[in-house]
Design an enzyme around this catalytic site. Structure first.
Site, PDB file in Angstrom:
ATOM      1  N   ASP A  83      45.159  76.054  89.474  1.00 44.63           N
ATOM      2  CA  ASP A  83      44.385  74.765  90.005  1.00 44.63           C
ATOM      3  C   ASP A  83      42.999  74.630  90.059  1.00 44.63           C
ATOM      4  O   ASP A  83      42.212  75.588  89.415  1.00 44.63           O
ATOM      5  CB  ASP A  83      44.352  74.806  91.648  1.00 44.63           C
ATOM      6  N   GLU A 178      44.292  78.566  94.493  1.00 43.39           N
ATOM      7  CA  GLU A 178      43.307  79.609  94.780  1.00 43.39           C
ATOM      8  C   GLU A 178      41.618  79.045  94.995  1.00 43.39           C
ATOM      9  O   GLU A 178      41.103  79.840  96.065  1.00 43.39           O
ATOM     10  CB  GLU A 178      43.332  80.545  93.405  1.00 43.39           C
TER      11      GLU A 178
END
Length: 414
Positions: A83, A178
């Site tokens: 991400d 994350e």
């Protein structure tokens, strides 16, 4: 080893896929578009010859490179997140390649006159003569942490194609979310099955980190009373003024813009206010656990003092711990840092062992039973339009992974 063209093409292939996460979502992954890269990575791992490739219902990708030695050696892992930060848009990333960087300004966007300059970003001068990949000034790049993914996949591909390099069993893992603090929340440590792992999520070439902040989030809710301003004397309580008192009572120099190294801070992230109610959002950070606990006590004591001053509970402060300094979990197995340090030295990199002024999946994973130091991935200026990565740094990070695998295979399990 890995050609510049090959690793550049792989990296660009990843960063042009939008994987921005969303802190306001309660799903995993937090955005559906993260599946696009997760599924692609699972297929790519199969294509290069990895085994036991899996992708679970939350988009966590795992795979295995089997051991090619007869000795019983430790199983190690390499982890990165796919991400990108919601701090700046990751849609329509248009990477720019700058070969043989000469050390001057880089014009990212002619129309908007956006310039990446070594006068402001001094680290650029470390990479004179190298190939830099930048943004076009309108998005982030996504080197955090698609550079790490690129390096892990490239290292696995290289080890598969060069079986003369001896290594034990290697596990790789790619995670969602994350950037919003949830990358390790649904990571199945038991399924991963490694003795220890490394996150490839650092910045400058040579970085090796096994210390990070202790972290907490605080929400300060201030209640006021709204009455007609023409008849407000002795009746109105303006929550925004009380909130201002709270803000100004915290140490002004203990904020991110005034601290460095091991210094902790209080960071006011957001303010939302009206006369009737004001909400302050803070993050609290400190490497030292005692100082961390003291910072939380300072906020609670200030809350109590203001409530006593106003004669009622006008302020409610809720503090929640987020993660802790992984040093506590790494120090008993410090040899895993020594291996990474030796790997860097053997391929001509000077290790930069320092504390992370932030968090990492490795911190949470370490407390989940998977000791997990952090290694450089090569990018700089994360989460914004000035992000860049030297191709040579990605190649070196790939070499570090391969060397760690080789060195670990020389250390039989006791």
């Amino acid at each position: 080893m890995i050609s510049k063209e090959h690793i550049t093409n792989r990296f660009i292939n990843y960063v042009t896929i939008d994987t921005e996460s969303d802190p306001n979502s309660d799903t995993t992954p937090s955005t559906k578009k993260q599946w696009n890269l997760a599924n692609k990575l699972a297929e790519e791992l199969k294509t290069i010859g990895m085994q036991e490739v899996s992708i679970d219902e939350n988009a966590y990708v795992m795979a295995t490179l089997p051991s090619n030695v007869e000795l019983d050696v430790p199983t190690i892992g390499f982890i990165a997140h796919f991400d990108t930060s919601p701090d700046f848009t990751g849609a329509n990333v248009n990477p720019q390649i700058h070969k043989n960087y000469l050390g001057g300004d880089i014009l990212l966007n002619k129309e908007e006159q956006i310039v990446l300059s070594p006068d402001y970003f001094e680290d650029l001068r470390l990479y004179i003569g190298q190939t830099l990949i930048t943004t076009d000034g309108t998005t982030l790049l996504g080197a955090d942490d698609k550079a790490g993914i690129c390096e892990i996949v490239s290292a696995m591909e290289y080890l598969i194609k060069n079986p003369e390099i001896k290594h034990g069993r290697i596990r790789v893992g790619f995670t969602p979310d994350e950037e919003i603090g949830r990358g390790a929340h649904k990571f199945d440590v038991k399924k991963f099955g490694a003795d220890w792992a490394y996150t490839m999520d650092g910045s400058q070439i040579g970085e090796l980190e096994y210390e990070n902040f202790n972290a907490a989030g605080a929400v300060v809710n201030v209640k006021g009373k709204i009455v007609h301003p023409g008849y407000a004397k002795g009746k109105m309580i303006n929550s925004m003024y009380i909130a201002t008192e709270f803000i100004n009572s915290l140490p002004r120099m203990e904020t991110p813009e005034h601290t460095e190294g091991y210094q902790g801070f209080f960071h006011l992230c957001a303010v939302k206010g009206k006369v009737e109610e004001t909400t302050l959002e803070y993050i609290i950070r400190d490497h030292d656990r005692k100082h961390f606990e003291a910072r939380k006590e300072v906020m609670q004591k200030l809350t109590d003092e203001l409530n006593n001053q106003y004669g009622s509970e006008v302020i409610v402060t809720e503090i929640k711990d987020q993660y802790y300094n992984m040093r506590e979990k790494i120090e008993p197995v410090l040899h895993i840092v020594d291996i990474a340090e030796q790997a860097m030295k053997e391929i001509g990199i000077t290790p930069l062992i320092k504390a992370i002024r932030g968090g990492t999946d490795g911190s949470q994973l370490s407390y989940m039973g998977l000791p997990c130091p952090n290694i450089f991935a090569g990018g700089h200026n994360f989460h914004g339009r000035y992000e860049y990565v030297p191709v040579e740094s990605m190649i070196k990070a790939t070499e570090v992974i391969c060397k760690i695998a080789e060195l670990t295979a020389q250390k039989p399990v006791n």
